[in-house]
Design an enzyme around this catalytic site. Structure first.
Site, PDB file in Angstrom:
ATOM      1  N   SER A 118      33.196  43.914  38.703  1.00 13.65           N
ATOM      2  CA  SER A 118      34.354  44.464  39.395  1.00 13.65           C
ATOM      3  C   SER A 118      33.955  45.339  40.575  1.00 13.65           C
ATOM      4  CB  SER A 118      35.207  45.286  38.412  1.00 13.65           C
ATOM      5  OG  SER A 118      34.418  46.277  37.782  1.00 13.65           O
ATOM      6  N   HIS A 139      36.061  37.547  39.878  1.00 12.11           N
ATOM      7  CA  HIS A 139      36.557  38.763  39.241  1.00 12.11           C
ATOM      8  C   HIS A 139      37.921  38.466  38.630  1.00 12.11           C
ATOM      9  CE1 HIS A 139      38.032  43.188  39.708  1.00 12.11           C
ATOM     10  NE2 HIS A 139      37.659  42.925  38.472  1.00 12.11           N
ATOM     11  N   GLU A 151      39.808  37.257  41.898  1.00 12.65           N
ATOM     12  CA  GLU A 151      39.243  37.732  43.154  1.00 12.65           C
ATOM     13  C   GLU A 151      37.901  37.008  43.338  1.00 12.65           C
ATOM     14  OE1 GLU A 151      39.093  42.136  45.251  1.00 12.65           O
ATOM     15  OE2 GLU A 151      38.446  41.950  43.174  1.00 12.65           O
ATOM     16  N   ASN A 189      39.466  46.931  43.372  1.00 10.16           N
ATOM     17  CA  ASN A 189      39.045  48.251  42.915  1.00 10.16           C
ATOM     18  C   ASN A 189      38.842  49.250  44.044  1.00 10.16           C
ATOM     19  OD1 ASN A 189      39.126  48.095  40.094  1.00 10.16           O
ATOM     20  ND2 ASN A 189      37.342  46.771  40.112  1.00 10.16           N
TER      21      ASN A 189
END
Length: 304
Positions: A118, A139, A151, A189
């Protein structure tokens, strides 16, 4: 592409294995612990039972999904015939670099190596292998069988062909892939963790309580879950690790983890996984309450 190896059988690993297996792929689930693998299979079976109850699959679909998963404690046995490896081990840079170096020696030359990281650099992970062009980020979001986003992170050397293959594969899984470039935190993130960190600072500085902060974000911003409860769900240790990657990668103090978060992780209060974080969690119960440490003291009754 038919044979998928998933490395790591924790929350993300078993969810990724479940998703691939339910879509007809042969899945090899690899972990160093036999007990962890058995727990993962039990989790997958329980999640499939919920899908049967909801009517999204039938009993035959559940049986077929479980039949598509084989477990291994030996990486060579589990990964040597893989067309794609998806690594979902702990979010630790050194562990991932060592693992990808090992996988690049084990796997057949044409295999694609993907990481569910992540935050850790795909370019750095790829540099540890003998095939940097075939290394990419996938991800997934938690819970994997439910959440639609993947992702897809291109490292500096990731080829167009590999990116196209993973984008198409994600669609085949019923997901919506979004291609992003390799910078600390990627997109998800880089945006989410500063918000969570700011929510923790808001609590730390006494602006409002746990429930109040989460209620503002749920009712005012239409978030399905408040940022403090979401942090518990992700794992406070994971949030801290990602913030450290952002802080180190950008050198910007706005990513510095809140001291309260650091202290909670050091104290072993990690959220759902430990049973206590900003909220308290009882196994088998959906009820949550604000952790005692953050609960206001009971008011004494007024004097008669």
């Amino acid at each position: 592409m038919k044979n998928i190896t998933v490395i790591g059988s924790g929350t993300m690993g078993n969810g990724i294995a479940h998703t691939f297996a339910q879509n007809g792929f042969n899945v090899s689930l690899v972990d160093i612990s036999t007990d962890a693998l058995q727990k993962a299979l039990q989790t997958i079976a329980g999640n499939l039972d919920r899908q049967v109850k909801k009517g999204t699959i039938d009993d035959a679909g559940k049986a077929a999904t479980l039949a598509n998963i084989k477990t291994y404690t030996d990486a060579y046995e589990g990964a040597s015939d893989a067309d794609l490896v998806v690594e979902a081990a702990t979010e630790n840079r050194d562990i991932k670099l060592k693992l990808f170096k090992q996988l690049s020696d084990i796997c057949k030359p044409e295999a694609i190596l993907a990481s569910n990281t992540s935050s850790i650099s795909i370019t750095e992970i790829a540099a540890a292998t003998n095939r940097p062009g075939q290394v990419i980020g996938m991800h997934f979001m938690n819970p994997v069988p439910v959440m639609k986003l993947v992702e897809v992170i291109r490292g500096y050397s990731t080829t167009d062909a590999v990116t196209k293959t993973i984008m198409e594969l994600s669609v085949q899984l019923g997901k919506e892939p979004v291609e992003v470039n390799d910078y600390p935190g990627f997109v998800a993130n880089r945006i989410l963790m500063p918000m969570i960190n700011e929510a923790i600072y808001t609590l730390y500085e006494g602006v409002a309580g746990v429930a109040e902060i989460d209620t503002v974000m749920k009712l005012g911003m239409a978030h399905p879950m408040g940022p403090l409860q979401l942090a518990d769900f992700i794992g406070l240790d994971v949030c801290l690790a990602i913030l450290k990657v952002l802080h180190n990668g950008f050198g910007n103090p706005k990513y510095a983890p809140c001291p309260l978060l650091v202290n909670m992780v050091m104290a072993g209060q990690l959220g759902v996984k430990s049973g206590n974080g900003f909220y308290e969690y009882t196994p088998g119960s959906k009820d949550v309450k604000v952790a005692r440490k953050f609960s206001p003291p009971a008011q004494a009754p007024p004097a008669p």
